[in-house]
Design an enzyme around this catalytic site. Sequence first.
Site, PDB file in Angstrom:
ATOM      1  N   GLY A 253       0.840  -1.199   0.000  1.00  0.00           N
ATOM      2  CA  GLY A 253       0.000   0.000   0.000  1.00  0.00           C
ATOM      3  C   GLY A 253       0.868   1.238   0.000  1.00  0.00           C
ATOM      4  CG  MET A 255       8.462   1.319   2.533  1.00  0.00           C
ATOM      5  SD  MET A 255       8.150  -0.005   3.775  1.00  0.00           S
ATOM      6  CE  MET A 255       9.598   0.216   4.827  1.00  0.00           C
ATOM      7  CD  GLU A 256       7.405   1.764   7.362  1.00  0.00           C
ATOM      8  OE1 GLU A 256       6.576   1.535   6.454  1.00  0.00           O
ATOM      9  OE2 GLU A 256       7.806   0.891   8.141  1.00  0.00           O
ATOM     10  CD  GLU A 288       2.821   3.821   5.247  1.00  0.00           C
ATOM     11  OE1 GLU A 288       3.991   3.646   5.628  1.00  0.00           O
ATOM     12  OE2 GLU A 288       2.011   2.873   5.106  1.00  0.00           O
TER      13      GLU A 288
HETATM   14 ZN   LIG Z   1       3.276   0.145   8.201  1.00  0.00          ZN
END
Ligand SMILES: [Zn+2]
Length: 818
Positions: A253, A255-256, A288
Amino acid sequence: MASLTFDEAKTRVGVVRDLRYELDFDLTSSESFRTTTVVRFGADEPGAETFLELRPTRLISATLNGREIAGFAEGRLPLTGLAGRNEVVVVAEYAYSHVGEGLHRFVDPADGEAYVYAQPSIAEAPLFMACFDQPDLKAPITIRVTADPSWIVRSNAAGTQTEPGRWEFAETKPVATYLITIIGGPYAEIRDEHDGIPLALYARKSYTEALAENAPELFELTKQCLDRYHELFGIRLPFGKYEQAFVPEFTWGAMEFPGLVVFRDEYIYRGPVTDTERSRRASIVAHEMAHMWFGDLVTMRWWDDIWLNESFATYMGYRVTAEATRFTDAWADFASERKIWGYGADQRPSTHPVAPVFVADTESAFANFDGISYAKGCATLRQLVAWLGDDAFFAGLRAHFDKHAWGNATLDDLLASLSAASGRDLSAWADKWLRSPQVNTLHPVRTADGFAVEQTAPAAYPTLRPHRIGISWTSADGVRQRIETDVDGPLTAVGELAGVEMEDVLLNNGDLSFAKIRFTPDTDLARLLGRLESPLDRAVVWGAVWDAVRDGEVPAMTFLDLVRSSLAAETHVGVAEHMLGFARGIAVNRFLPVDARPAGQAAVDDACEAILAQATPGGSLQLAAFRTLISGMTSAEPVRAWLAGQDLPAGLTVDDEVRWTLLLRLAVLGDLTEAELDAEQTRDGTARGAVEAARCRAARPDAAAKAAAFEQIVRDRELSNRMLEAIGQGFWRAEHWELTDAYVERYFTELPASQEWRSGYLLATLGGAAFPATAAYTSTVEAAERMLAQPGLNTQFARSIADSTDDLRRAVRQRNLR
Ligand SMILES: [Zn+2]
């Protein structure tokens, strides 16, 4: 390629200290790219040895303190005879990825422009650099990039273009290798600023207009969430800037990455979407952002603690979305979607504790990015906060951040901080909630002297847990009442309810705990739903009915009857949309025997028609009901009319998304020619259009189309992640069982060969989206079990097949219920 084990990581962290990386990327070729990695580090014991990981297509040179390094094999570069200070220089050529692992390169069919982004995932950083790829060897990183002069390039830290095509970025704060990223390409960019923090949004050039349309809502959410996190955590955003890039073909979904969060670009909407989708996007933006503290500032020591990242980010994501944005009922969305995913995962044979005691290697870690680490962990934290109270919880978190900022921490470290802040010993709570898998069921019981809550657990996992829960009921004068109470052990008498007249009792009112609930035998579910004002409580009821169906306690048709009688009264689109999804996608297509499907289908159609008859034109409920109606049409004629813009519900337009939903239905019904499909794909012209066209091709009910699609699933080495998913979903249609049943056995015997050349993520997609879930027969289960008994299956592949097979067993049980 051996995956890194816990023991190896533990040994290596004892050898390496004062680590720094310099990376210099040359992205000027479209065929492959070159990275020069300079690794500087100290070693306490002279002569010690360790190794770097890298997986290039060609190692050009590698030196340690000026001497050439020999013995590169299996993705590992041995470093022997270490000095007090060391410098390793590795020059290597790497392949671009097309499956979202490593450095992904994508060419936009809309305009021929190329884009790259780096996704190191759990163990893929070695696909673009040489590194010690483990989360507790955090290091400052300096990045330089040479690229096409028409590109913009961004990374975790702020950077500048020093000459055309040459980019230099400031040294980062210490970050783990799984958090390093760059993006490059002629990205569209929109900038803003909030509270002294530079903000930016990026998407590919062909999305320029859509990015501009989406930007106001995205910036508003970003600012609302930043303010709320600053209030709650008491520590400002640790990484200076906050940029968000929406990139093509991203497998996850989002990515941080510190300073530069990356999302799949499906979150840049290019047509009408429902508020369920907008609420989901808001909670992902907030999720995030939470990682900037949970994961990026304080990082888990090893992959056994991914829940410290994912459960916290999910909890904070929903909480901050509900508290700071217009999506005030975000917890109802959680309860009717993510939490149901969590219950499902926790009841499978592959269940594991939220906080596993041991994760042997990175390959096993990957399998734990599941409904347990995200959703159950989130619900468990919600329960912890209900039990501890907000003040103690956040005091504990602040102390935790203070103590471990820029370093690593474990479950024990967190529990110590929370225990100190709350004055409570959390060890017994953690043993039951975090260290023991599976879920309890709570039953309301009328006893001789009043009211009690009975708690049960599966025989194989007999742990009973303390639950802080709400209980609500309708009193004799017709008013809804509520209390909050603590439940523990097999039977808890609720003293304050002794002698109280109660109707339509709801346990876990407010959804504070992670537990399945059941109802008293005299409960009228339709009446109960009508009596509940909060969408969250209605989501608890719907969720309970649905899991009783999954458990085979209640026939699927009972759920479908409730959908028919009561779903049109649901005002919260998240609850309505998810229940329509379960009804159509699982209850009708998998749980009902073929001859019962028309009756189930009619119940869903009735619900959709009832929602459409009263929905606000152009609103979310209308769109959700219309999409569901389309996906069950059995005759092509009305679908054709809608496609031509005729007879549409007022306020609805045929945008690209609805158009492809209509085309897919025509394809399934056998009413879409190859020529028409080609024309639609040309008309759309986007990557998304190509994926949708492939889905439609695989969804046609003719033997040649199915044969071609199956061939691709089994043997096509060029398929991107999105394509494989779409073709798998197109191929297996409940309606086409007569055509596809012959492929069930072949799926299980022919697919394992592709693990020789497919990556773990693609194999997991094969076991998930491409699994014959609609072929709910005992023979399918047996074929799956034969495959799983083979030695040498890839861990992720085996896990996804095992999980899909477990769902299949539930479907078979439902089909035999009648
Ligand atoms: Zn996460």
